[in-house]
Every structure is written in C-alpha cells, then in structure tokens.
Design a protein around this motif. Structure first.
Motif, PDB file in Angstrom:
ATOM      1  N   ALA A   1       9.898  -9.925 -13.714  1.00  0.00           N
ATOM      2  CA  ALA A   1       9.136  -8.756 -14.158  1.00  0.00           C
ATOM      3  C   ALA A   1       9.352  -8.499 -15.652  1.00  0.00           C
ATOM      4  O   ALA A   1       8.420  -8.138 -16.375  1.00  0.00           O
ATOM      5  CB  ALA A   1       9.542  -7.535 -13.344  1.00  0.00           C
ATOM      6  N   ASN A   2      10.575  -8.699 -16.124  1.00  0.00           N
ATOM      7  CA  ASN A   2      10.840  -8.566 -17.561  1.00  0.00           C
ATOM      8  C   ASN A   2      10.025  -9.571 -18.363  1.00  0.00           C
ATOM      9  O   ASN A   2       9.412  -9.232 -19.385  1.00  0.00           O
ATOM     10  CB  ASN A   2      12.328  -8.769 -17.840  1.00  0.00           C
ATOM     11  CG  ASN A   2      13.146  -7.519 -17.611  1.00  0.00           C
ATOM     12  OD1 ASN A   2      12.628  -6.408 -17.700  1.00  0.00           O
ATOM     13  ND2 ASN A   2      14.415  -7.690 -17.306  1.00  0.00           N
ATOM     14  N   ASP A   3      10.011 -10.817 -17.913  1.00  0.00           N
ATOM     15  CA  ASP A   3       9.275 -11.865 -18.621  1.00  0.00           C
ATOM     16  C   ASP A   3       7.781 -11.582 -18.638  1.00  0.00           C
ATOM     17  O   ASP A   3       7.088 -11.927 -19.604  1.00  0.00           O
ATOM     18  CB  ASP A   3       9.535 -13.232 -17.974  1.00  0.00           C
ATOM     19  CG  ASP A   3      10.966 -13.711 -18.180  1.00  0.00           C
ATOM     20  OD1 ASP A   3      11.645 -13.182 -19.087  1.00  0.00           O
ATOM     21  OD2 ASP A   3      11.406 -14.615 -17.434  1.00  0.00           O
TER      22      ASP A   3
ATOM     23  N   TYR B   1       9.939   0.538 -14.805  1.00  0.00           N
ATOM     24  CA  TYR B   1      11.013   1.518 -14.687  1.00  0.00           C
ATOM     25  C   TYR B   1      12.151   1.249 -15.660  1.00  0.00           C
ATOM     26  O   TYR B   1      13.111   2.017 -15.720  1.00  0.00           O
ATOM     27  CB  TYR B   1      11.553   1.525 -13.255  1.00  0.00           C
ATOM     28  CG  TYR B   1      10.497   1.766 -12.209  1.00  0.00           C
ATOM     29  CD1 TYR B   1       9.606   2.833 -12.313  1.00  0.00           C
ATOM     30  CD2 TYR B   1      10.355   0.905 -11.121  1.00  0.00           C
ATOM     31  CE1 TYR B   1       8.619   3.050 -11.363  1.00  0.00           C
ATOM     32  CE2 TYR B   1       9.372   1.111 -10.170  1.00  0.00           C
ATOM     33  CZ  TYR B   1       8.503   2.184 -10.303  1.00  0.00           C
ATOM     34  OH  TYR B   1       7.531   2.388  -9.367  1.00  0.00           O
ATOM     35  N   GLY B   2      12.039   0.168 -16.408  1.00  0.00           N
ATOM     36  CA  GLY B   2      13.068  -0.160 -17.402  1.00  0.00           C
ATOM     37  C   GLY B   2      14.447  -0.375 -16.805  1.00  0.00           C
ATOM     38  O   GLY B   2      15.465  -0.027 -17.412  1.00  0.00           O
ATOM     39  N   ILE B   3      14.508  -0.985 -15.636  1.00  0.00           N
ATOM     40  CA  ILE B   3      15.786  -1.193 -14.958  1.00  0.00           C
ATOM     41  C   ILE B   3      16.608  -2.255 -15.686  1.00  0.00           C
ATOM     42  O   ILE B   3      16.096  -3.319 -16.029  1.00  0.00           O
ATOM     43  CB  ILE B   3      15.562  -1.602 -13.491  1.00  0.00           C
ATOM     44  CG1 ILE B   3      14.850  -0.462 -12.751  1.00  0.00           C
ATOM     45  CG2 ILE B   3      16.880  -1.936 -12.800  1.00  0.00           C
ATOM     46  CD1 ILE B   3      14.444  -0.813 -11.350  1.00  0.00           C
ATOM     47  N   ASN B   4      17.867  -1.955 -15.912  1.00  0.00           N
ATOM     48  CA  ASN B   4      18.781  -2.860 -16.606  1.00  0.00           C
ATOM     49  C   ASN B   4      19.480  -3.766 -15.590  1.00  0.00           C
ATOM     50  O   ASN B   4      20.129  -3.277 -14.661  1.00  0.00           O
ATOM     51  CB  ASN B   4      19.800  -2.038 -17.393  1.00  0.00           C
ATOM     52  CG  ASN B   4      20.709  -2.902 -18.249  1.00  0.00           C
ATOM     53  OD1 ASN B   4      20.554  -4.126 -18.313  1.00  0.00           O
ATOM     54  ND2 ASN B   4      21.660  -2.278 -18.911  1.00  0.00           N
TER      55      ASN B   4
ATOM     56  N   ALA C   1       0.821  -1.221   0.000  1.00  0.00           N
ATOM     57  CA  ALA C   1       0.000   0.000   0.000  1.00  0.00           C
ATOM     58  C   ALA C   1       0.853   1.268   0.000  1.00  0.00           C
ATOM     59  O   ALA C   1       0.355   2.348  -0.352  1.00  0.00           O
ATOM     60  CB  ALA C   1      -0.925  -0.006   1.212  1.00  0.00           C
ATOM     61  N   ASN C   2       2.123   1.141   0.382  1.00  0.00           N
ATOM     62  CA  ASN C   2       2.998   2.325   0.478  1.00  0.00           C
ATOM     63  C   ASN C   2       4.346   2.043  -0.177  1.00  0.00           C
ATOM     64  O   ASN C   2       5.369   1.934   0.510  1.00  0.00           O
ATOM     65  CB  ASN C   2       3.218   2.695   1.945  1.00  0.00           C
ATOM     66  CG  ASN C   2       1.928   2.982   2.677  1.00  0.00           C
ATOM     67  OD1 ASN C   2       1.395   4.078   2.606  1.00  0.00           O
ATOM     68  ND2 ASN C   2       1.416   1.968   3.391  1.00  0.00           N
ATOM     69  N   PRO C   3       4.383   1.902  -1.490  1.00  0.00           N
ATOM     70  CA  PRO C   3       5.649   1.586  -2.161  1.00  0.00           C
ATOM     71  C   PRO C   3       6.635   2.740  -2.037  1.00  0.00           C
ATOM     72  O   PRO C   3       6.240   3.900  -1.859  1.00  0.00           O
ATOM     73  CB  PRO C   3       5.239   1.357  -3.618  1.00  0.00           C
ATOM     74  CG  PRO C   3       3.970   2.132  -3.772  1.00  0.00           C
ATOM     75  CD  PRO C   3       3.281   2.049  -2.452  1.00  0.00           C
ATOM     76  N   PRO C   4       7.923   2.446  -2.132  1.00  0.00           N
ATOM     77  CA  PRO C   4       8.935   3.514  -2.062  1.00  0.00           C
ATOM     78  C   PRO C   4       8.938   4.348  -3.339  1.00  0.00           C
ATOM     79  O   PRO C   4       8.279   4.012  -4.323  1.00  0.00           O
ATOM     80  CB  PRO C   4      10.242   2.726  -1.906  1.00  0.00           C
ATOM     81  CG  PRO C   4       9.965   1.411  -2.571  1.00  0.00           C
ATOM     82  CD  PRO C   4       8.515   1.117  -2.303  1.00  0.00           C
ATOM     83  N   THR C   5       9.701   5.430  -3.310  1.00  0.00           N
ATOM     84  CA  THR C   5       9.849   6.293  -4.486  1.00  0.00           C
ATOM     85  C   THR C   5      10.978   5.749  -5.346  1.00  0.00           C
ATOM     86  O   THR C   5      12.155   5.835  -4.979  1.00  0.00           O
ATOM     87  CB  THR C   5      10.161   7.744  -4.069  1.00  0.00           C
ATOM     88  OG1 THR C   5       9.096   8.229  -3.253  1.00  0.00           O
ATOM     89  CG2 THR C   5      10.313   8.638  -5.288  1.00  0.00           C
ATOM     90  N   ASN C   6      10.626   5.169  -6.479  1.00  0.00           N
ATOM     91  CA  ASN C   6      11.629   4.574  -7.360  1.00  0.00           C
ATOM     92  C   ASN C   6      11.981   5.460  -8.543  1.00  0.00           C
ATOM     93  O   ASN C   6      12.933   5.177  -9.271  1.00  0.00           O
ATOM     94  CB  ASN C   6      11.135   3.218  -7.863  1.00  0.00           C
ATOM     95  CG  ASN C   6      11.223   2.141  -6.804  1.00  0.00           C
ATOM     96  OD1 ASN C   6      12.242   1.986  -6.145  1.00  0.00           O
ATOM     97  ND2 ASN C   6      10.138   1.405  -6.602  1.00  0.00           N
ATOM     98  N   VAL C   7      11.214   6.513  -8.750  1.00  0.00           N
ATOM     99  CA  VAL C   7      11.501   7.479  -9.814  1.00  0.00           C
ATOM    100  C   VAL C   7      11.490   8.876  -9.199  1.00  0.00           C
ATOM    101  O   VAL C   7      10.537   9.240  -8.503  1.00  0.00           O
ATOM    102  CB  VAL C   7      10.455   7.400 -10.952  1.00  0.00           C
ATOM    103  CG1 VAL C   7      10.721   8.488 -11.986  1.00  0.00           C
ATOM    104  CG2 VAL C   7      10.487   6.036 -11.616  1.00  0.00           C
ATOM    105  N   GLY C   8      12.546   9.631  -9.431  1.00  0.00           N
ATOM    106  CA  GLY C   8      12.607  11.000  -8.911  1.00  0.00           C
ATOM    107  C   GLY C   8      13.051  11.090  -7.466  1.00  0.00           C
ATOM    108  O   GLY C   8      12.769  12.090  -6.797  1.00  0.00           O
TER     109      GLY C   8
END
Length: 297
Positions: free
Chosen positions: A250-252, A258-261, A136-143
């Motif tokens: 998640a890729n599959d 977020y397009g994380i490599n 319910a409270n995900p972290p900030t992964n962008v910005g």
C-alpha cells in the motif's frame, strides 16, 4: 680472612634463598597458569558442547522443514503437481499460482465442508462471496475509540458481516485443514496481490484496497488485535506477517490512507516468527521482514 669467608657464605646463602624463591615462584606461576588454562579449556568444551547441541537441533529442524517442503505427495492433492512457494523462489509464475489456487478450490469442493446449513456454494464462490462482503463493509480503522458503538462494531465485525453460518464453516475448514493453512495462505496471498489484476498494465492488484483495510484492522485497532488474540499463535503470526506485506504494498502504491507506520510492528512480528516452531516457510518470512526493516529504517 675470616671476614671475607663470612661475606662469601652470606652471599652464597642469599643466592640460595633467591634461587629457592625463584623456583617456588616459578612453580606457583606454572601451576596457576595451568589451572587457568584448564578452567578456560573446560569452559570452551562446555560452550562447544552447547553449540554442537544447538547445531544438531537446528539441523534436525531444518531437516524436518526440508522434508515437509520436499514431500510432493502431501500437497499434490491440494495444490496440484507444483509445490507452492518453494524455498528461495522469488520470481512469481502467475500461471502456476493461478493453477494452484484453482486446485485448492477444487480440493475444498471434494470435501464435505460446503454441505453446510444455509450455505450451498462451491469453494471459489464462497471465497468471492466472503471477500465481497468484507469489501462492502470495511471495519472502522479511524475513530474506533471515539465511542462505545464504534468499538463494539469492530469487536463484532466479522460476525455482523458474514453471519454465524459462514463463521462456523470457516472455523471448521481452518481446524480440519490446519496442515495446509500455511501454504494455502501463501498461494492465496500471491494470487490476490501479484496475479489478480484486470490487465498487465494495472499498477496495483484489484483487491489491494480491501486487503489494506483489513491489514490496518488487524495491526492498528483494538477490535482487530482482540480477534487475533483469540486465534492460535501460528495463524495470528501469519495474519500479522501478511498484514505487514500488504501495508508495504500500500505504501508503494500510495494507498496508505491512514498513514500507518510499519516500524513498531516489524520487530515484534520478526521475534514472534523467529521463535515459532513448525513453520514451513519461516526463513522466507524472516528474510522478507529483514528487507522491510532495512527499507523502513
């Protein structure tokens, strides 16, 4: 006549000098060759001794790991009769994994951990409560670095969403049950990512999106990496390893929003695990990481 004799004497003298020179040259060459061969032999013996010592060390380490894995009595009270994550076991039996998960929750219930100020739950209830709060409270992964507020929220993320009581309880369990943390993570990961589906036709696990948010947090944010740096090296490696496994899933499932490599992380985690002693399933981790390296080349 005298001239002929002199010529013959000189000729024989030259032949004698030549033969003597050849003899000494041959002796010198033989000695040099023997000296080189002796040095090479000594170097080979040293190298063989080092290799034998390394083989002995690896054999002892493998023996310790095998002993740990084969000791059913150590893990039976925790996971039931079936040992979790047998070496080389790739096919997942969800019935067994679910039974191991239930047994693990019951094991925690039998301890005094859950009699904690402000918390009165069974282990399974606590797990679901913690997971629901995280979902319910995900972290900030962008910005995260856009402003100081976002950074502070990420650094204090778990304290904010779980509270002091739950954080202290989780730390106590991790500390007191350090011997079973690794197999417990293996069982819980398999249960959440393979066996926890609403029905058999569902393509991705129910919890995968939330797991993806936190895999991204640990691998790709300053707050997440800072949190892991405050943990012991073994737990940090395991979290990073399972985070990579989640990102691959998640890729599959086309959920890598977020397009994380993965590539920049694979070599680091592989090296880290390869040099960590005391891991029960180290070869299994390295095999999975090698597969991922081939997949994302």
């Amino acid at each position: 006549m005298d001239k002929t004799v002199k010529t013959l004497v000189i000729l024989f003298a030259l032949m004698g000098v030549a033969l003597l020179g050849y003899y000494w040259l041959n002796q010198w060459h033989t000695h040099s060759v023997e000296e080189v061969l002796q040095k090479e032999k000594e170097a080979c013996l040293k190298k063989i001794a080092r290799l034998e010592a390394e083989i002995k060390r690896l054999a002892e380490e493998a023996g310790l790991q095998s002993q740990s894995l084969s000791s059913k009595a150590d893990l039976t009270p925790v996971f039931g009769a079936d040992k979790p994550m047998l070496a080389g076991q790739d096919d997942v039996n969800c019935q067994k994994v679910t039974a191991q998960t239930v047994a693990f929750f019951q094991y925690l219930d039998s301890k005094a951990y859950l009699i904690w100020p402000g918390i009165n739950m069974r282990a399974e209830e606590l797990f679901e409560d913690v997971f629901d709060r995280m979902a319910a409270n995900p972290p900030t992964n962008v910005g995260e670095m856009d402003n100081l507020y976002n950074l502070i929220r990420n650094v204090t993320h778990f304290y904010r969403i779980l509270g002091k009581d739950r954080i202290d309880l989780i730390k106590e369990i991790l500390s007191s049950e350090s011997a079973v943390v690794e197999p417990a993570m293996a069982v819980m990961f398999t249960w959440m990512t393979v066996c926890d589906r609403v029905d058999s036709k569902r393509k991705e696990p129910v919890k995968l999106n939330t797991l993806y948010q936190y895999a991204s947090f640990f691998l790709n944010t300053l707050g997440g990496r800072g949190y892991l740096l405050r943990r012991d090296s073994k737990l940090r490696m395991l979290v990073n390893y399972y985070a990579l496994r989640v990102l691959d899933m998640a890729n599959d499932a086309h959920l890598n929003a977020y397009g994380i490599n993965l590539r920049p992380h694979l070599d680091y985690v592989f090296y880290d695990i390869n040099n960590q002693k005391g891991l029960l399933y180290r070869q299994r981790y390295l095999s999975h990481l090698a597969v991922l390296k081939d997949k994302y080349e």
